[in-house]
Design a protein around this motif. Sequence first.
Motif, PDB file in Angstrom:
ATOM      1  N   PRO A  26      -0.402   1.300   8.789  1.00 22.38           N
ATOM      2  CA  PRO A  26      -0.153   2.710   9.096  1.00 22.38           C
ATOM      3  C   PRO A  26       0.308   2.961  10.535  1.00 22.38           C
ATOM      4  CG  PRO A  26      -2.107   2.527   7.738  1.00 22.38           C
ATOM      5  CD  PRO A  26      -1.696   1.116   8.107  1.00 22.38           C
ATOM      6  N   ASP A  27      -0.231   2.224  11.508  1.00 26.30           N
ATOM      7  CA  ASP A  27       0.220   2.438  12.891  1.00 26.30           C
ATOM      8  C   ASP A  27       1.666   2.012  13.083  1.00 26.30           C
ATOM      9  OD1 ASP A  27      -0.583  -0.262  12.631  1.00 26.30           O
ATOM     10  OD2 ASP A  27      -1.111  -0.416  14.743  1.00 26.30           O
ATOM     11  N   GLU A  28       2.113   0.984  12.350  1.00 29.65           N
ATOM     12  CA  GLU A  28       3.516   0.562  12.395  1.00 29.65           C
ATOM     13  C   GLU A  28       4.404   1.629  11.750  1.00 29.65           C
ATOM     14  OE1 GLU A  28       6.866  -1.945  13.127  1.00 29.65           O
ATOM     15  OE2 GLU A  28       4.880  -1.808  13.997  1.00 29.65           O
ATOM     16  N   VAL A  29       3.946   2.206  10.660  1.00 27.09           N
ATOM     17  CA  VAL A  29       4.706   3.279  10.006  1.00 27.09           C
ATOM     18  C   VAL A  29       4.792   4.491  10.929  1.00 27.09           C
ATOM     19  CG1 VAL A  29       4.760   4.863   8.039  1.00 27.09           C
ATOM     20  CG2 VAL A  29       4.177   2.454   7.685  1.00 27.09           C
TER      21      VAL A  29
ATOM     22  N   ARG B 146       4.888   4.411  14.155  1.00 28.99           N
ATOM     23  CA  ARG B 146       5.900   4.065  15.169  1.00 28.99           C
ATOM     24  C   ARG B 146       7.304   4.229  14.599  1.00 28.99           C
ATOM     25  NH1 ARG B 146       9.393   0.606  16.049  1.00 28.99           N
ATOM     26  NH2 ARG B 146       8.723  -0.829  14.445  1.00 28.99           N
ATOM     27  N   ILE B 147       7.505   3.776  13.365  1.00 28.48           N
ATOM     28  CA  ILE B 147       8.808   3.906  12.710  1.00 28.48           C
ATOM     29  C   ILE B 147       9.184   5.382  12.573  1.00 28.48           C
ATOM     30  CG2 ILE B 147       9.972   3.622  10.473  1.00 28.48           C
ATOM     31  CD1 ILE B 147       8.403   0.909  10.265  1.00 28.48           C
ATOM     32  N   LEU B 148       8.226   6.205  12.173  1.00 28.05           N
ATOM     33  CA  LEU B 148       8.495   7.635  12.044  1.00 28.05           C
ATOM     34  C   LEU B 148       8.851   8.254  13.389  1.00 28.05           C
ATOM     35  CD1 LEU B 148       5.709   8.585   9.514  1.00 28.05           C
ATOM     36  CD2 LEU B 148       8.162   8.597   9.098  1.00 28.05           C
ATOM     37  N   SER B 149       8.120   7.877  14.420  1.00 28.43           N
ATOM     38  CA  SER B 149       8.408   8.383  15.757  1.00 28.43           C
ATOM     39  C   SER B 149       9.804   7.964  16.208  1.00 28.43           C
ATOM     40  CB  SER B 149       7.355   7.882  16.740  1.00 28.43           C
ATOM     41  OG  SER B 149       7.608   8.375  18.028  1.00 28.43           O
ATOM     42  N   ASP B 150      10.141   6.698  15.994  1.00 28.06           N
ATOM     43  CA  ASP B 150      11.472   6.197  16.356  1.00 28.06           C
ATOM     44  C   ASP B 150      12.572   6.878  15.558  1.00 28.06           C
ATOM     45  OD1 ASP B 150      10.212   4.489  18.117  1.00 28.06           O
ATOM     46  OD2 ASP B 150      10.561   2.673  16.927  1.00 28.06           O
ATOM     47  N   SER B 151      12.221   7.414  14.386  1.00 30.72           N
ATOM     48  CA  SER B 151      13.188   8.103  13.522  1.00 30.72           C
ATOM     49  C   SER B 151      13.271   9.597  13.830  1.00 30.72           C
ATOM     50  CB  SER B 151      12.801   7.923  12.049  1.00 30.72           C
ATOM     51  OG  SER B 151      12.780   6.574  11.700  1.00 30.72           O
ATOM     52  N   GLY B 152      12.533  10.048  14.830  1.00 31.09           N
ATOM     53  CA  GLY B 152      12.556  11.456  15.195  1.00 31.09           C
ATOM     54  C   GLY B 152      11.546  12.312  14.464  1.00 31.09           C
ATOM     55  N   HIS B 153      10.554  11.674  13.839  1.00 35.30           N
ATOM     56  CA  HIS B 153       9.522  12.382  13.087  1.00 35.30           C
ATOM     57  C   HIS B 153       8.137  11.908  13.527  1.00 35.30           C
ATOM     58  CE1 HIS B 153      12.587  13.979  10.418  1.00 35.30           C
ATOM     59  NE2 HIS B 153      13.050  12.759  10.256  1.00 35.30           N
ATOM     60  N   PRO B 154       7.732  12.222  14.763  1.00 34.70           N
ATOM     61  CA  PRO B 154       6.412  11.775  15.226  1.00 34.70           C
ATOM     62  C   PRO B 154       5.293  12.423  14.418  1.00 34.70           C
ATOM     63  CG  PRO B 154       7.376  13.294  16.794  1.00 34.70           C
ATOM     64  CD  PRO B 154       8.425  13.026  15.751  1.00 34.70           C
TER      65      PRO B 154
ATOM     66  N   MET C 158       0.854  -1.161   0.000  1.00 34.82           N
ATOM     67  CA  MET C 158       0.000   0.000   0.000  1.00 34.82           C
ATOM     68  C   MET C 158       0.899   1.223   0.000  1.00 34.82           C
ATOM     69  SD  MET C 158      -1.757   0.636   3.737  1.00 34.82           S
ATOM     70  CE  MET C 158      -1.067  -0.796   4.523  1.00 34.82           C
ATOM     71  N   GLU C 159       0.364   2.312  -0.534  1.00 34.48           N
ATOM     72  CA  GLU C 159       1.113   3.563  -0.544  1.00 34.48           C
ATOM     73  C   GLU C 159       0.488   4.522   0.454  1.00 34.48           C
ATOM     74  OE1 GLU C 159       2.334   7.239  -3.478  1.00 34.48           O
ATOM     75  OE2 GLU C 159       1.801   5.329  -4.372  1.00 34.48           O
ATOM     76  N   LEU C 160       1.358   5.169   1.227  1.00 29.54           N
ATOM     77  CA  LEU C 160       0.912   6.123   2.233  1.00 29.54           C
ATOM     78  C   LEU C 160       1.430   7.508   1.885  1.00 29.54           C
ATOM     79  CD1 LEU C 160       1.773   4.015   5.404  1.00 29.54           C
ATOM     80  CD2 LEU C 160      -0.435   4.187   4.260  1.00 29.54           C
ATOM     81  N   ASP C 161       0.614   8.511   2.107  1.00 29.51           N
ATOM     82  CA  ASP C 161       0.992   9.907   1.954  1.00 29.51           C
ATOM     83  C   ASP C 161       0.997  10.490   3.362  1.00 29.51           C
ATOM     84  OD1 ASP C 161       1.190  12.431   0.145  1.00 29.51           O
ATOM     85  OD2 ASP C 161      -0.378  12.904   1.622  1.00 29.51           O
TER      86      ASP C 161
ATOM     87  N   SER D 204      -2.288   9.230   5.287  1.00 28.74           N
ATOM     88  CA  SER D 204      -3.408   8.911   4.385  1.00 28.74           C
ATOM     89  C   SER D 204      -3.018   7.728   3.512  1.00 28.74           C
ATOM     90  CB  SER D 204      -3.728  10.090   3.470  1.00 28.74           C
ATOM     91  OG  SER D 204      -4.076  11.211   4.221  1.00 28.74           O
ATOM     92  N   ILE D 205      -3.938   6.788   3.348  1.00 28.96           N
ATOM     93  CA  ILE D 205      -3.719   5.673   2.435  1.00 28.96           C
ATOM     94  C   ILE D 205      -4.112   6.138   1.039  1.00 28.96           C
ATOM     95  CG2 ILE D 205      -4.377   3.323   1.821  1.00 28.96           C
ATOM     96  CD1 ILE D 205      -4.936   2.853   4.827  1.00 28.96           C
TER      97      ILE D 205
END
Length: 79
Positions: free
Chosen positions: A47-50, A52-60, A1-4, A67-68
């Motif tokens: 999306p919730d996993e993404v 978390r990944i963004l938050s862990d990367s410093g981009h909460p 899936m693609e997320l924006d 958006s899907i």
Amino acid sequence: MELDIRLPARQVDVERIERQLLDCDPAGVVDLAPATGHLRVSTCAAPDEVARILSDSGHPVAASDISIVPSVCCGGCSG
């Protein structure tokens, strides 16, 4: 899936995000959309996993920032 994903206006460490995404989805792809500046993520991760990944990367981000994107696949190349 693609997320924006809308991110706050600041430097985005795309490589760091991609490294963390690849740990859970080895085929994941991350880039910035030139027209909008939004982060584009192609992944099988939820999306919730993404988020978390963004938050862990410093981009909460908030769930409302993700958006899907509807599929544009016509199915023609895979049979």
